[in-house]
Write a protein that holds these residues in place. Sequence first.
Motif, PDB file in Angstrom:
ATOM      1  N   ASN A  35     -35.477-162.666  35.761  1.00  0.00           N
ATOM      2  CA  ASN A  35     -35.905-161.280  35.645  1.00  0.00           C
ATOM      3  C   ASN A  35     -36.449-160.764  36.975  1.00  0.00           C
ATOM      4  OD1 ASN A  35     -36.533-158.888  34.511  1.00  0.00           O
ATOM      5  ND2 ASN A  35     -38.207-159.652  33.237  1.00  0.00           N
ATOM      6  N   GLU A  36     -35.693-161.006  38.043  1.00  0.00           N
ATOM      7  CA  GLU A  36     -36.168-160.573  39.362  1.00  0.00           C
ATOM      8  C   GLU A  36     -35.711-159.139  39.613  1.00  0.00           C
ATOM      9  OE1 GLU A  36     -37.575-163.369  40.056  1.00  0.00           O
ATOM     10  OE2 GLU A  36     -36.232-164.765  39.081  1.00  0.00           O
ATOM     11  N   GLY A  64     -40.603-167.528  38.574  1.00  0.00           N
ATOM     12  CA  GLY A  64     -39.366-168.289  38.540  1.00  0.00           C
ATOM     13  C   GLY A  64     -39.549-169.742  38.125  1.00  0.00           C
TER      14      GLY A  64
HETATM   15 MG    MG Z   1     -38.548-164.519  36.959  1.00  0.00          MG
END
Ligand code: MG
Lengths: 112, 112, 112
Positions: free
Chosen positions: A38-39, A86
């Motif tokens: 979800n960057e 992450g």
């Molecule tokens: Mg992430």
Amino acid sequence: MKKIEAIIRKSKYSTVRDALHEVGVNFFSYWDVTGLGNEKEGHVYRGVSYSTSDIQRRYLSIVVNDDFAETTIKTIINSAGTGEVGDGKIFVSNIDECYRIRTGEKGGNTLK
Amino acid sequence: MKKIEAIIRKSKYSTVRDALHEVGVNFFSYWDVTGLGNEKEGHVYRGVSYSTSDIQRRYLSIVVNDDFAETTIKTIINSAGTGEVGDGKIFVSNIDECYRIRTGEKGGNTLK
Amino acid sequence: MKKIEAIIRKSKYSTVRDALHEVGVNFFSYWDVTGLGNEKEGHVYRGVSYSTSDIQRRYLSIVVNDDFAETTIKTIINSAGTGEVGDGKIFVSNIDECYRIRTGEKGGNTLK
Ligand SMILES: [Mg+2]
Ligand SMILES: Nc1ncnc2c1ncn2[C@@H]1O[C@H](COP(=O)(O)OP(=O)(O)OP(=O)(O)O)[C@@H](O)[C@H]1O
Ligand SMILES: Nc1ncnc2c1ncn2[C@@H]1O[C@H](COP(=O)(O)OP(=O)(O)OP(=O)(O)O)[C@@H](O)[C@H]1O
Ligand SMILES: Nc1ncnc2c1ncn2[C@@H]1O[C@H](COP(=O)(O)OP(=O)(O)OP(=O)(O)O)[C@@H](O)[C@H]1O
Ligand SMILES: [Mg+2]
Ligand SMILES: [Mg+2]
């Protein structure tokens, strides 16, 4: 029985494996995957920005008896992290039945 | 519908695939994984002994209608074994829905 | 939460990924698998004909909140197809719990 799937940093694999061994989880399967996390960074595509780089991850699939699920999850959370975004995800789902191929026997005893 | 996941010896793959074909299971996906089995041997780590060697395995993922699950499981058990420890495991779980991408249709008919 | 597993043509991967991004699905994992589809062609084995060639596929595993499942499925169906046989399959199953390793938090909010 529960299936615990953990998607972790490859660099944390041996730490996680050793931590799992210490609590008695000696059997699992793993393979390498590519992760899209979800960057919200990197290049812009149709007005939304995404990470430009996919990340190499290690996917662990661990089937345990119900009374071992919490220990397994806690052990992964405590060993797989760096504190940076992450660090990965854990997904828990139900397994209806389990068989040992060599003997044909089924049920939770085949996980011990 | 049921998902049948079998983690087998790579050397038994073509035997298992042919046995599945014979009972009408012609569609599945597979990939190679590393397996940590329940081997209590090898080096000693904090007082417990583990296998030093990870084993290359083949992971088969087969989605079938409920009335085909038993046949599929029996066929794998009867074809994947050598009688030696490490013949593998089978995990059975539930699939809520299934879609054929080409037509958009859903349900168990897409598995036939 | 739901796990949506899509087995697609490798050649359609970037189209599917971009379509998922457009509807807000930015996080998933993928790896390459070999697929045995329902092709009744090729060589004949014990009276039944099978495809002689296994096909390289890409396996996408996407965990989403329940209210996102339908959008995710429709987006894959609308982006992964060519109209030719072999466009792939989608399997939907239940996920009991989800954790973000970095924070230890659980539940559907970790998917946003
Ligand atoms: Mg992430
Ligand atoms: N919803 C999802 N479905 C499938 N795989 C996922 C999902 N979310 C994350 N992953 C996998 O987990 C990996 C790690 O995700 P990541 O740790 O970035 O999660 P996150 O929720 O963004 O947490 P953080 O805020 O710490 O970055 C991703 O690269 C991807 O492989
Ligand atoms: N609980 C588990 N979760 C996930 N994968 C597993 C689990 N147990 C075994 N496996 C996978 O299955 C492979 C084969 O396991 P194995 O055949 O050694 O099972 P076993 O129960 O120890 O049976 P045996 O007594 O015949 O050795 C392992 O290498 C691993 O990849
Ligand atoms: N029942 C199944 N279980 C697991 N994987 C499957 C199953 N059916 C198909 N697959 C995977 O999906 C891939 C694509 O299947 P395919 O698109 O040929 O499905 P199909 O139902 O035959 O549709 P079509 O009629 O469009 O060919 C296969 O190569 C295989 O990897
Ligand atoms: Mg063993
Ligand atoms: Mg087909």
